[in-house]
Design a protein around this motif. Structure first.
Motif, PDB file in Angstrom:
ATOM      1  N   UNK A  16      -1.115  10.829 -13.599  1.00  0.00           N
ATOM      2  CA  UNK A  16      -1.372  11.383 -12.263  1.00  0.00           C
ATOM      3  C   UNK A  16      -0.075  11.412 -11.463  1.00  0.00           C
ATOM      4  N   UNK A  17      -0.140  12.046 -10.310  1.00  0.00           N
ATOM      5  CA  UNK A  17       0.981  12.034  -9.370  1.00  0.00           C
ATOM      6  C   UNK A  17       0.470  11.620  -7.998  1.00  0.00           C
ATOM      7  N   UNK A  18       1.381  11.172  -7.158  1.00  0.00           N
ATOM      8  CA  UNK A  18       0.983  10.771  -5.804  1.00  0.00           C
ATOM      9  C   UNK A  18       0.983  11.973  -4.874  1.00  0.00           C
ATOM     10  N   UNK A  34       5.749   9.755  -6.507  1.00  0.00           N
ATOM     11  CA  UNK A  34       5.761   8.958  -7.743  1.00  0.00           C
ATOM     12  C   UNK A  34       4.902   9.661  -8.790  1.00  0.00           C
ATOM     13  N   UNK A  35       5.145   9.285 -10.029  1.00  0.00           N
ATOM     14  CA  UNK A  35       4.300   9.729 -11.136  1.00  0.00           C
ATOM     15  C   UNK A  35       3.790   8.497 -11.881  1.00  0.00           C
ATOM     16  N   UNK A  55      -4.600  13.334  -8.784  1.00  0.00           N
ATOM     17  CA  UNK A  55      -3.861  12.767  -7.645  1.00  0.00           C
ATOM     18  C   UNK A  55      -4.251  11.305  -7.433  1.00  0.00           C
ATOM     19  N   UNK A  56      -3.271  10.482  -7.109  1.00  0.00           N
ATOM     20  CA  UNK A  56      -3.531   9.087  -6.738  1.00  0.00           C
ATOM     21  C   UNK A  56      -2.966   8.825  -5.348  1.00  0.00           C
ATOM     22  N   UNK A  57      -3.529   7.825  -4.675  1.00  0.00           N
ATOM     23  CA  UNK A  57      -3.040   7.405  -3.362  1.00  0.00           C
ATOM     24  C   UNK A  57      -2.395   6.036  -3.488  1.00  0.00           C
TER      25      UNK A  57
END
Length: 558
Positions: free
Chosen positions: A21-23, A33-34, A94-96
């Motif tokens: 995922x990516x931020x 970030x990845x 997507x990540x938080x």
């Protein structure tokens, strides 16, 4: 050559990295970030790492970072090119990035980045900067083993029961909208306070990894509190704060206010130049109550402080320290203390995730019903203990115990505590009433501090008075265990150091004799916390002894 290339191509087909995922770029997280999964060359173990996108500008930079994370170095140049392509590719996952564990919506992010519950929206992941003070929450043994070998000890101590329930209460503060706070278990050394801390710590991990000492810096404690957000914080040994009582009192007052208030004092680059925030349940231990520490340091403690972190006497009133009874087969409180230490270091880390799993399920499926159940349990405790609902301070004081009670009842419902609700009610109610009856530690006197063997020496008539007596043999004086003489212009009872050392362990001497020195009952050399003092006769040194000021011992020397 062809065979070699074929083998190389086959080797390149297997990538040991995968983009997960990516931020999402935001005001709270302006750096991209990845999230990458790195697997060992056998494909048996993997780890997830966050890599700043700026570190992916070239194949060489990626290689440096992946090698740092333990990637297999034995791969071809072509492999690194393909790995770079894998990691920089577009993704809609997507990540938080978050700066603390705890609740995000109705899901719970643990300190190990595992999420409990179903996440609505972007998946939360802890920011790399947030991992400095995270508790190490490892697991040893199953929940059933913990329930069989650790939890039952709480039935022999209302103080341990309070500690466990205080821990569980940290997970429901957010749901109830209640500010952080908790309890301070105070009492003399070797009374069993640390056993309570060990029992509580074992909910989440190994006691050595979970228990925190008070003598951290202010900034360090704030970061530790953030790392325990929506959970509990175990703080041990408040006596380590400062040797100077005034300084210690002020430091403790400020830290209790800050920790329970849930907000840091200064902005930090760690939290994108914002003040740290948290919500924790606190369980602290120390030799003096917070009230007594304030009195000794001449610092006023307001009513609001008394209900944030409440003083609970460690002595349960049964002559066994924190214990009201002993389990079958255990003959003394000291033996029980050692049994608890062994058990909590052998089984730990299973109760917290089990409790959270059920709690989050209820929170996500029936949030209104869950909150109503918690509020009814709090009201029940207040009613059972005849709390005056017209007094705001009395309600706030009792409510801190009520939250612990209802958290313990929920743990029983979830199968995490092998007790009955009546067990919880009895234990928490006893701590509540003991705290009301003995709200702060009285000024300890000689009879409280010293063992009976030494008190009997004070009372004994077998003392040699050498004041204003001429012609005594020096060897006679030296060989007499207890002598009345003058030291530093004070009339003292000088006791042979060997006697004191045989009766009291080094650990006990450090606590008791230091306290007696602070109260001017025991003389000491300058700049020493406590010490023996030189005694003389007719201008000649006899030896060094522990010298107790006689005017302070009138109760025992009549």
């Amino acid at each position: 050559m062809k065979k070699y290339k074929e083998k190389l191509n086959q080797k390149e087909e297997v990538l040991f990295v995968k983009l997960l995922a990516r931020t999402r770029i935001s005001e709270l997280c302006p750096v991209a970030y990845r999230l990458i999964k790195v697997t060992d060359s056998q494909g048996l173990e993997s780890t997830r790492v966050l890599v700043p996108s700026a570190a992916l500008v070239s194949v060489l930079e990626l290689k440096k970072n992946l090698l740092k994370f333990g990637h297999n170095p034995d791969v071809s140049k072509e492999y690194w090119v393909r790995a770079h392509q894998e990691i920089v590719k577009e993704t809609d996952k997507i990540i938080t990035l978050c700066y603390k564990p705890g609740f995000y919506g109705d899901a719970y992010l643990r300190a190990n980045d595992k999420i409990i519950g179903n996440v609505k929206g972007d998946k939360p992941i802890l920011h790399p900067n947030a991992k400095n003070h995270l508790p190490v929450e490892e697991k040893l043994g199953t929940l059933n083993l913990w329930k069989a070998n650790v939890a039952p000890y709480a039935l022999h101590s209302s103080r341990i029961l309070l500690a466990l329930c205080c821990g569980y209460s940290g997970f429901i503060l957010n749901l109830l909208g209640i500010e952080g706070g908790g309890f301070h278990l105070w009492g003399m050394s070797s009374i069993g306070k640390t056993s309570s801390a060990y029992m509580l710590a074992s909910l989440a991990g190994a006691p050595k990894d979970v228990v925190v000492l008070w003598n951290n810096t202010d900034k360090g404690l704030e970061e530790i509190a953030v790392a325990h957000n929506d959970s509990y914080l175990v703080l041990d040994e408040s006596k380590l704060l400062d040797k100077d009582l005034l300084t210690a009192a002020k430091v403790m007052q400020n830290r209790v206010y800050t920790l329970s208030g849930g907000k840091g004092k200064t902005r930090s680059s760690m939290y994108e130049n914002k003040v740290a925030e948290w919500q924790v349940s606190i369980f602290s231990t120390g030799e003096c109550s917070l009230q007594q520490l304030a009195v000794s340091g001449k610092v006023e403690r307001l009513e609001g402080e008394n209900v944030r972190v409440i003083d609970v006497p460690a002595d349960a009133g049964h002559g066994m320290g924190i214990f009201e009874s002993l389990p079958e087969g255990i003959k003394s409180a000291n033996e029980l203390v050692h049994a608890i230490k062994d058990a909590t270091h052998s089984y730990y880390g299973s109760a917290k995730p089990a409790y959270l799993k059920r709690l989050v399920e209820d929170y996500q499926n029936e949030p209104v019903k869950l909150k109503r159940t918690l509020e009814k349990g709090i009201a029940f405790f207040l009613e059972k203990n005849n709390v005056d609902l017209n007094s705001g301070i009395k309600v706030r004081f009792a409510k801190r115990f009520a939250v612990a009670y209802v958290a313990g009842c929920v743990a029983i419902k979830y199968g995490v505590l092998p007790f009955t609700k009546q067990d919880i009610l009895n234990g928490i109610s006893k701590c509540y009433h003991d705290s009301l009856d003995k709200p702060c530690s009285p000024e300890p006197d000689v009879s409280t501090l010293l063992p009976a063997e030494i008190l009997s020496i004070f009372k004994s008539g077998e003392k040699l008075n050498i004041i204003n007596i001429d012609g005594l043999n020096k060897d006679l004086i030296k060989n007499t265990p207890v002598v009345i003489c003058e030291v530093k212009k004070k009339k003292v009872l000088a006791i042979d150091a060997k006697i004191i050392n045989e009766i009291m362990s080094l650990k006990t001497r450090k606590v008791v004799l230091r306290s007696l020195t602070q109260k001017n009952i025991l003389l000491s050399d300058s700049q020493k916390e406590y010490s023996t003092v030189q005694i003389s006769y007719e201008g000649k040194v006899i030896d060094r002894r522990y010298c107790f000021v006689l005017s302070k011992l009138t109760e025992f020397t009549k």
